[in-house]
Design an enzyme around this catalytic site. Sequence first.
Site, short mmCIF file in Angstrom:
data_model
loop_
_atom_site.label_atom_id
_atom_site.label_comp_id
_atom_site.label_asym_id
_atom_site.label_seq_id
_atom_site.Cartn_x
_atom_site.Cartn_y
_atom_site.Cartn_z
N HIS A 256 -2.32 8.48 -11.98
CA HIS A 256 -2.77 7.86 -10.49
C HIS A 256 -1.90 8.00 -9.65
O HIS A 256 -1.99 8.08 -8.28
CB HIS A 256 -3.49 6.60 -10.57
CG HIS A 256 -4.16 6.02 -9.25
ND1 HIS A 256 -3.39 5.40 -8.22
CD2 HIS A 256 -5.42 6.02 -8.88
CE1 HIS A 256 -4.02 5.20 -7.47
NE2 HIS A 256 -5.33 5.48 -7.61
N CYS A 257 -0.59 7.92 -9.84
CA CYS A 257 0.37 7.92 -9.03
C CYS A 257 1.11 9.31 -8.51
O CYS A 257 0.91 9.78 -7.30
CB CYS A 257 1.67 7.08 -9.40
SG CYS A 257 1.01 5.30 -9.69
N LEU A 258 1.65 10.00 -9.42
CA LEU A 258 2.66 11.17 -8.76
C LEU A 258 1.81 12.16 -8.24
O LEU A 258 2.38 12.70 -7.24
CB LEU A 258 3.55 11.48 -10.02
CG LEU A 258 4.63 10.62 -10.55
CD1 LEU A 258 5.45 11.29 -11.28
CD2 LEU A 258 5.30 10.01 -9.30
N VAL A 260 -0.78 12.07 -6.55
CA VAL A 260 -1.81 11.67 -5.36
C VAL A 260 -0.74 10.83 -4.46
O VAL A 260 -1.04 11.25 -3.31
CB VAL A 260 -2.63 10.27 -5.98
CG1 VAL A 260 -3.42 9.59 -4.80
CG2 VAL A 260 -3.57 10.76 -7.10
N ASP A 261 0.14 9.87 -4.70
CA ASP A 261 0.97 9.22 -3.69
C ASP A 261 1.62 9.94 -2.44
O ASP A 261 1.54 9.76 -1.31
CB ASP A 261 1.81 8.25 -4.26
CG ASP A 261 1.17 7.01 -5.27
OD1 ASP A 261 -0.20 7.20 -5.27
OD2 ASP A 261 1.62 6.70 -6.02
#
Length: 415
Positions: A256-258, A260-261
Amino acid sequence: MKVGVVGLGYVGLPLAVALVERGCEVVGVDSDQRKLAALGVGESYIEDIASERLRAVGSKLYPSRRYADLAACEAVILAVPTPLTRNREPDLGPLVAAGTALANVLQQGQLVVLESTTYPGTTSEWLAPLLEESGLAAGRDFNLAFSPERIDPGRTDYTLANTPKVVGGLTDACLQRAVALYRIVCDEVVAVSSTEAAELTKLLENVFRSVNIALVNELAMLCDRMKIDIWEVVEAAATKPYGFMSFKPGPGMGGHCLPVDPFYLAWRAREFDTPTEFIELAGEVNQAMPYFCAEKIAHALNDHEKALRGSRIAVLGVSYKPGVGDLRESPAIKIMRILAERGSELVYHDEHVPELGDFGLFCQSLEAVLDRADVAVILTAHPGLDLQAVVDGAPLVVDFRGVTRGIEAKHLVRL
Ligand SMILES: NC(=O)c1ccc[n+]([C@@H]2O[C@H](COP(=O)([O-])OP(=O)(O)OC[C@H]3O[C@@H](n4cnc5c(N)ncnc54)[C@H](O)[C@@H]3O)[C@@H](O)[C@H]2O)c1
């Protein structure tokens, strides 16, 4: 202390359990009825939280759908998703829903902390006015802070307790209250001067990883052409005791992080006429990896006088990283989609993922997927994967994780 946690996912549930274990009462609010039902019978749906641990916290963790149950809490932590839209722009939909619902029940004197990863300015310019719809003023009638989550699902050496927690407050008083809250569960709390600094800290950490993974992925593609072993090069460079940090290449970035953020920051930066070229370039390189991997599988099959069309491909590991069943943005799924579009027959083995509804596939045993496979492809190497059995059981193996480095075989191809 009574604390509310909104969003009982990978971030919220471990936090809620840790708070109870340190003596708090927690009201956990989630909009997903299935998660609430599971919690109601003491069944965990997050790998890091064993069901026994959940059952041990008992009724001190009260799962609920009703925001009204948060009214009696001293502090409320928001840990809802912050995804991207189809056009890769920030999607604050879940945060709007949670903020609006919280504003309806917000009480004088409460502390609200946002933990969802987001662009600098979200807490002060966007969440504060939303919560002020309650008629209460941020920083005066209620406290507001931002504290990014650093949880790394599946990791056991660094946990919520021993990973320093960064906190920024809207005012000094907001900061002090948030620091006191996190001291309950974290050994070290790092105070920064503003919510914006705390928001950007999280994004810097993730952009740093994304850029470095892109760099090593770009080198992996070059090494493929130059016939140099990228794994050997990374391992050798990592012997430098200073000034180098090792990042491993792979089939692309997931989770979910890399993936997207960094785009939250790129989007926000456009408002300030400042292009964030490292972010965009890293995104381009990492997004290209699944296509490169599909081509690599096609070449390997070609060398065995086979085509992608009609070949039976055994995919080993479909989640985005070892040890967890999280499929979000998993490069394995992208590669499977490319292979399916090009006419391959897919089977998969991943003990963390029982089924892949979009493909109409169920997890099969390693033996069953290797049976009649034209090629076995290691996309995520979960702990316990019997690599020797893979190499012995398949006529061709393509390893995108460098885990077969100790094995020599003519029919073994590595990234
Ligand atoms: N997963 C990670 O490793 C990780 C690490 C650091 C930060 N984060 C950030 O933390 C945030 C949460 O991520 P996550 O991985 O826990 O997500 P998740 O999807 O696992 O959990 C979010 C939960 O929020 C619930 N939810 C959604 N909208 C809601 C609403 N309006 N009201 C109540 N509940 C609602 C969902 O049902 C879900 O259970 C994200 O911003 C993410 O970027 C995640």
